[in-house]
Design a protein around this motif. Structure first.
Motif, mmCIF file in Angstrom:
data_model
loop_
_atom_site.group_PDB
_atom_site.id
_atom_site.type_symbol
_atom_site.label_atom_id
_atom_site.label_comp_id
_atom_site.label_asym_id
_atom_site.label_seq_id
_atom_site.Cartn_x
_atom_site.Cartn_y
_atom_site.Cartn_z
ATOM 1 N N GLY A 276 0.834 -1.193 0.000
ATOM 2 C CA GLY A 276 0.000 0.000 0.000
ATOM 3 C C GLY A 276 0.872 1.248 0.000
ATOM 4 N N LYS A 278 0.159 4.514 1.160
ATOM 5 C CA LYS A 278 0.158 5.169 2.472
ATOM 6 C C LYS A 278 0.747 4.248 3.530
ATOM 7 N N GLY A 279 0.469 2.968 3.407
ATOM 8 C CA GLY A 279 1.033 2.011 4.348
ATOM 9 C C GLY A 279 2.551 2.013 4.300
ATOM 10 N N GLN A 326 0.760 8.241 -6.078
ATOM 11 C CA GLN A 326 -0.640 8.256 -5.670
ATOM 12 C C GLN A 326 -1.438 9.277 -6.471
ATOM 13 N N THR A 446 -8.231 -0.301 -4.210
ATOM 14 C CA THR A 446 -8.450 0.689 -3.157
ATOM 15 C C THR A 446 -9.841 0.489 -2.578
ATOM 16 N N ASP A 454 -6.369 3.805 1.106
ATOM 17 C CA ASP A 454 -5.034 3.591 0.556
ATOM 18 C C ASP A 454 -5.174 2.916 -0.797
ATOM 19 N N THR A 456 -3.352 0.052 -3.033
ATOM 20 C CA THR A 456 -2.394 -1.045 -2.949
ATOM 21 C C THR A 456 -1.949 -1.439 -4.347
#
Length: 725
Positions: A276, A278-279, A326, A446, A454, A456
């Protein structure tokens, strides 16, 4: 080549076994023993007993009841002894592993003169980590536990000291060896995740519990064993590490892949990666904080400090690149909504797959930048961990400073695993494949709207042939593949295409000795419409199942989608007494099957509802299963990104994905599902398939010709009522 003594050993052992158990030889079993023996005898070796002939394999389809386990054991053990090789028996299911360890090998040792040592090999994650338990129980270390938790699963359950103490008590009081599969009582999966570890987090000989470690005790036993029973996942984990890390080196190993039809899927799953955006940013931020907190805890070290500025700079740059990626996704991707029951069975989400796995130039460039920065972080982190290990070795065992460093090592190793995964993702994303080569599938998912949730990124090979060529076929001393379902209508083309079998592979088929005509009725049912997700069809399906189920029978109903299973279960639950319908997911598989057997032993009927995992490896012989109902032909869901990408590539080469991939795979799955019914020559019962496409589609005849020669009956929906009367 081997001498006559090996052949004599095989023949003598077979005669001893048959005589001791007072059983007659089976034709297919005898031929299977001979074929494996000829294959192993034909392998050429140099003066150091290393294979020097071209890669080869022995592929044997052996129908249920052939006795294939005994066949490959009898053929391989004398050869392995004579050639000083190890045997790794790899299965796809824990059930078969336990059967081989607990039943097949002990009987072979008891009834023959063959001598061998056996060990069961499992991944580190299936063993208790005493160091982790000690940390979780130690009050003086509570201040350090947040460092341990960074990068772990969020919102994990907190357990009492008693829960951890019970695990230790089992080892002392009940002789438990610390493995997940033999716990005296069921253990919550969330608890188990907290008390186990992986190869990166493990302190190995630096750990104060090394001599008592359940994993290393099991590993020591395996190193002394001639025969090691493992599973496909563990074999591929070992091969991905270079081979010889967990299991014996491939060059010294005779691999026997039982349930070999799973080989391709297991290989693909092992080399698929996702991350991900953001992960990943959160991981990098937490990593920097963990190192900073650790420096304060163990004292500043110049050699570690030299890597921190570089790691910090790379993390900041990587964070910016992930932001750009993103924004690119939200700006350019046309998301498709996917609801429950999709190819992974997730909740509502959005998905986008790049056709043929080809991504735009801007994304290739950003992926390359991200791969470079993440690789730099991985290098700095490895250097920090190496220095930290050196510092640990200089500290007094049991001292507070050493304990703090050990915790930091384990915590940072979690990040090393996560950063390593990010490296794999972005290295695969940046790759530009040669025109015509088999593509890598690339897709995005998502669960949130733009700016929420997030995204992925997923990457996966679409074919295992290349992976297996370099990691297995070219390195292994010998490989044997066997299963009841390796061919499709007598052809091994699909298997060869999936796993890239060596050119010098020998193939054979041995049909089941069962009397399918006499012992099984195959009922083909036309519900009046092709299967669908519409409520009216599901109501019809529910009524058909209700008509077919007899309250006194032991019945298994197999569904292709959870939505269908739940819908029918809710329709039928008011018609039957409590606990008559046992639905997969309501409790763990073992408990569900135990309840089913108990009901049958009490003279009651029982109705099992299951998905794909119940269509394989489920062994309910005799009275425990007399009717299998298959709600729908097991075609793969068409929006699986890996299969969809591979299908596109096949079309560009003039291939037909349906006839070359979709249909053969569906036939294999259907044969496995039908195979749940007859588990011995004395078993009997009926199979009902509720899919009219077997009647009305051109491929129906192909499917029927591939199935065993069951006695057949054809029914319309209006006729089903007569079944229940």
């Amino acid at each position: 080549m081997v001498d006559q003594a090996v052949k004599d050993s095989i023949q003598n052992a077979y005669r001893q076994y048959l005589a001791a158990r007072d059983i007659k030889p089976r034709s297919g079993q005898r031929h299977m023993i001979a074929e494996i023996a000829r294959y192993l005898a034909g392998i050429e070796m140099d003066g150091d007993m290393k294979r020097c002939s071209a890669p080869s394999s022995c592929v044997i389809e052996a129908g249920t009841g052939t006795g294939k386990t005994l066949a490959y054991l009898l053929a391989a053990i004398p050869f392995a002894s004579a050639l000083r090789k190890n045997i790794v028996i790899s299965t796809a299911t824990v059930t078969l592993q336990q059967q081989i360890i607990d039943r097949e090998l002990p009987m072979l040792r008891e009834h023959t003169d063959l001598e061998f040592k056996v060990a069961l090999a499992k991944g580190r994650g299936r063993y208790l980590c005493l160091h982790r338990v000690d940390q979780l129980m130690g009050e003086q270390e509570q201040a350090l536990l947040p460092l341990m938790d960074l990068g772990q699963v969020e919102n994990q359950t907190e357990y009492s000291q008693e829960a951890y103490q019970q695990l230790l008590s089992w080892m002392v009081d009940k002789g438990w060896k610390g493995d997940w599969d033999s716990t005296p009582e069921p253990v919550d999966e969330d608890l188990w995740r907290q008390v186990t570890t992986d190869h990166r987090q493990c302190l190995v000989k630096r750990c104060g519990f090394f001599l008592q470690c359940p994993y290393y005790k099991a590993k020591a036993e395996a190193e002394q064993a001639q025969i090691i029973v493992a599973n496909h996942d563990l074999v591929f984990s070992d091969l991905s590490l270079g081979g010889g890390y967990v299991l014996p080196p491939p060059e010294q190993t005779i691999y026997i892949f039982d349930e070999g039809h799973h080989l391709a899927d297991k290989a693909l799953n092992h080399f698929a990666f996702s991350a991900g955006l953001k992960g990943s940013q959160k991981i990098l931020k937490s990593l920097s904080k963990a190192i900073s907190d650790g420096q304060r805890g163990w004292g500043h070290d110049d050699k570690i400090g030299n890597h921190i500025p570089s790691l910090s700079t790379s993390s900041i740059e990587c964070h910016k690149i992930l932001d750009s990626i993103q924004k690119l996704f939200w700006r350019t991707v046309e998301w498709q909504r996917e609801s429950d029951g999709g190819w992974q069975g997730d909740a509502v989400r959005s998905i986008y797959r790049y056709p043929m796995g080809v991504i735009p130039e801007e994304l290739i460039e950003l992926s390359g930048l991200c791969a470079s920065r993440v690789s730099s972080i991985a290098d700095d982190l490895e250097a920090i961990l190496k220095r930290l290990r050196d510092l640990v070795d200089k500290e007094t065992p049991g001292s507070l400073s050493r304990q703090m460093m050990e915790q930091s090592l384990m915590a940072l190793s979690v990040f090393q695993s996560q950063v390593g995964n990010m490296v794999d993702v972005w290295q695969q994303m940046k790759r530009v494949h040669d025109e015509g080569s088999i593509p890598v599938a690339r897709w995005l998912t998502t669960t949130g709207a733009e700016g929420e949730g997030d995204i992925t990124v997923h990457v996966s090979p679409t074919n295992a042939a290349g992976l297996l060529k370099f990691k297995l076929w070219e390195r292994a001393f010998a490989t044997v593949l066997t299963s009841a379902t390796l061919s499709v209508a007598g052809s091994f083309t699909r298997l060869s295409m999936q796993v890239g079998l060596p050119e010098n592979t020998q193939f054979s088929i041995h049909h089941s000795p069962f009397n399918f005509q006499e012992n099984c009725l195959l009922r083909l049912c036309d519900l009046g419409a092709d299967p669908s997700d519409r409520d009216e069809y599901l109501d019809t399906l529910g009524n058909a199942v209700k008509s077919l189920v007899k309250p006194e029978q032991a019945t298994l109903v197999l569904f292709s989608a959870r939505k269908h299973m739940i819908h029918v279960a809710r329709m039928l639950e008011s018609h039957y007494p409590d606990s008559f319908i046992l639905v997969q997911g309501a409790s763990n598989k073992g408990q569900l099957l135990e309840t089913h057997r108990e009901r049958v032993d009490e003279g009651k009927g029982s109705l099992l509802f299951g998905l794909a995992s119940f269509a394989e490896g489920l062994d309910l012989p005799g009275k425990y299963l007399t009717h299998v109902i298959i709600a729908k032909l097991p075609f793969a869901v068409p929006d699986d990104p890996v299969e969809a990408t591979y299908a596109e590539w096949l079309r560009t080469r003039g291939g037909n994905p349906f006839s070359q991939v979709v249909l053969p795979d569906a036939i294999t799955r259907l044969m496995q599902a039908c195979g749940r019914l007859l588990r011995s020559e004395k078993d009997s019962g009926e199979i009902s398939i509720l899919d009219r496409r077997l009647w009305y589609k051109s491929y129906g005849k192909t499917i029927m010709n591939a199935l065993p020669p069951y006695r057949q009956d054809y029914l319309k929906m209006a006729d089903l009522g007569a079944i229940s009367n």
